[in-house]
Design an enzyme around this catalytic site. Structure first.
Site, PDB file in Angstrom:
ATOM      1  N   TYR A 182       0.764  -1.024   0.099  1.00 44.86           N
ATOM      2  CA  TYR A 182       0.112   0.028  -0.009  1.00 44.86           C
ATOM      3  C   TYR A 182       0.767   1.293  -0.129  1.00 44.86           C
ATOM      4  CZ  TYR A 182      -3.676  -3.227   0.982  1.00 44.86           C
ATOM      5  OH  TYR A 182      -4.263  -4.255   1.116  1.00 44.86           O
TER       6      TYR A 182
ATOM      7  N   HIS B  53      -8.937   1.075  -5.892  1.00 39.88           N
ATOM      8  CA  HIS B  53      -8.158   0.353  -5.091  1.00 39.88           C
ATOM      9  C   HIS B  53      -6.618   0.859  -5.159  1.00 39.88           C
ATOM     10  CE1 HIS B  53     -11.419  -1.969  -4.085  1.00 39.88           C
ATOM     11  NE2 HIS B  53     -11.901  -2.090  -5.473  1.00 39.88           N
TER      12      HIS B  53
HETATM   13  O1  CA2 Z   1      -5.974  -1.958  -2.703  1.00 38.31           O
HETATM   14  C1  CA2 Z   1      -6.809  -1.359  -1.999  1.00 38.31           C
HETATM   15  O2  CA2 Z   1      -6.996  -0.284  -2.004  1.00 38.31           O
HETATM   16  C2  CA2 Z   1      -8.023  -2.363  -1.255  1.00 38.31           C
HETATM   17  O3  CA2 Z   1      -8.970  -1.933  -1.494  1.00 38.31           O
HETATM   18  C3  CA2 Z   1      -7.216  -2.377   0.322  1.00 38.31           C
HETATM   19  C4  CA2 Z   1      -8.084  -3.038   1.105  1.00 38.31           C
HETATM   20  C5  CA2 Z   1      -8.191  -4.690   0.515  1.00 38.31           C
HETATM   21  O4  CA2 Z   1      -9.068  -5.409   1.213  1.00 38.31           O
HETATM   22  C6  CA2 Z   1      -8.798  -4.610  -0.884  1.00 38.31           C
HETATM   23  O5  CA2 Z   1      -8.653  -5.970  -1.273  1.00 38.31           O
HETATM   24  C7  CA2 Z   1      -7.784  -3.686  -1.624  1.00 38.31           C
HETATM   25  C8  CA2 Z   1      -7.443  -3.369   2.407  1.00 38.31           C
HETATM   26  C9  CA2 Z   1      -7.409  -2.091   3.113  1.00 38.31           C
HETATM   27  C10 CA2 Z   1      -6.729  -2.256   4.404  1.00 38.31           C
HETATM   28  O6  CA2 Z   1      -5.749  -0.946   4.452  1.00 38.31           O
HETATM   29  C11 CA2 Z   1      -4.457  -1.263   5.277  1.00 38.31           C
HETATM   30  C12 CA2 Z   1      -3.761  -0.418   4.739  1.00 38.31           C
HETATM   31  C13 CA2 Z   1      -2.301  -0.350   5.415  1.00 38.31           C
HETATM   32  C14 CA2 Z   1      -2.202  -1.435   6.386  1.00 38.31           C
HETATM   33  C15 CA2 Z   1      -3.226  -2.238   6.920  1.00 38.31           C
HETATM   34  C16 CA2 Z   1      -4.480  -2.257   6.077  1.00 38.31           C
END
Ligand code: CA2
Length: 141
Positions: free
Chosen positions: A24, A100
């Protein structure tokens, strides 16, 4: 139609920049908000930027956004589970863009089937936080 753009973020995105930077990146949700704010300011629009871990709050904001200039949503974990978010989006008159940060199609199969994509005007995945900027810019294009 109002001159307000809604940018909504689903569960755990408040942790952006603190965990899993290899997926991310290092930017935080405040950085995302700043990007969106820049585009809205340049277009003399108001930004409503929200994050919640609660599905019902996301649905309340989607309902508020129904007659707005546009809605950008990263439903995060609700992408692949929430019929309720899809139903709420179906009531919107405004353009909807799904964002995303990561390329969900390059990841586990369970991330591929979005309930949101079929009701969105466009989908952006894998462009990091710039995806939010592109989506907000598209609302004004
Ligand atoms: O890629 C994306 O933006 C997602 O929507 C992020 C979601 C995931 O479940 C999707 O499949 C893809 C997860 C969000 C969690 O965000 C975090 C960010 C940093 C650290 C931990 C979690």
């Amino acid at each position: 139609m109002s001159d307000t753009v809604y940018v909504l973020n689903g569960p755990n995105l408040n942790l952006l920049g603190t965990r899993q930077p290899e997926i991310y990146g290092h930017d935080t949700l405040e950085d995302v908000q700043r990007l969106c704010e820049e585009v809205c300011t340049a277009n003399r629009a108001t930004l409503e930027f929200h994050q919640s871990n609660a599905e019902h709050l996301l649905i309340d904001w989607i309902q508020e956004a129904r007659r707005s200039r546009g809605l950008v949503i990263n439903p995060a974990g609700y992408t692949t589970t929430s019929v309720a978010i899809r139903d709420a989006l179906l009531t919107c008159d405004c353009p909807i863009y799904e964002v995303h940060i990561s390329n969900i199609h390059k990841r586990e199969a369970f991330r591929h089937n979005s309930y949101v994509s079929g009701v969105a005007n466009g989908v952006i995945a894998g462009f990091g936080i710039l995806g939010y900027r592109y989506a907000v810019e598209r609302i004004f294009a």
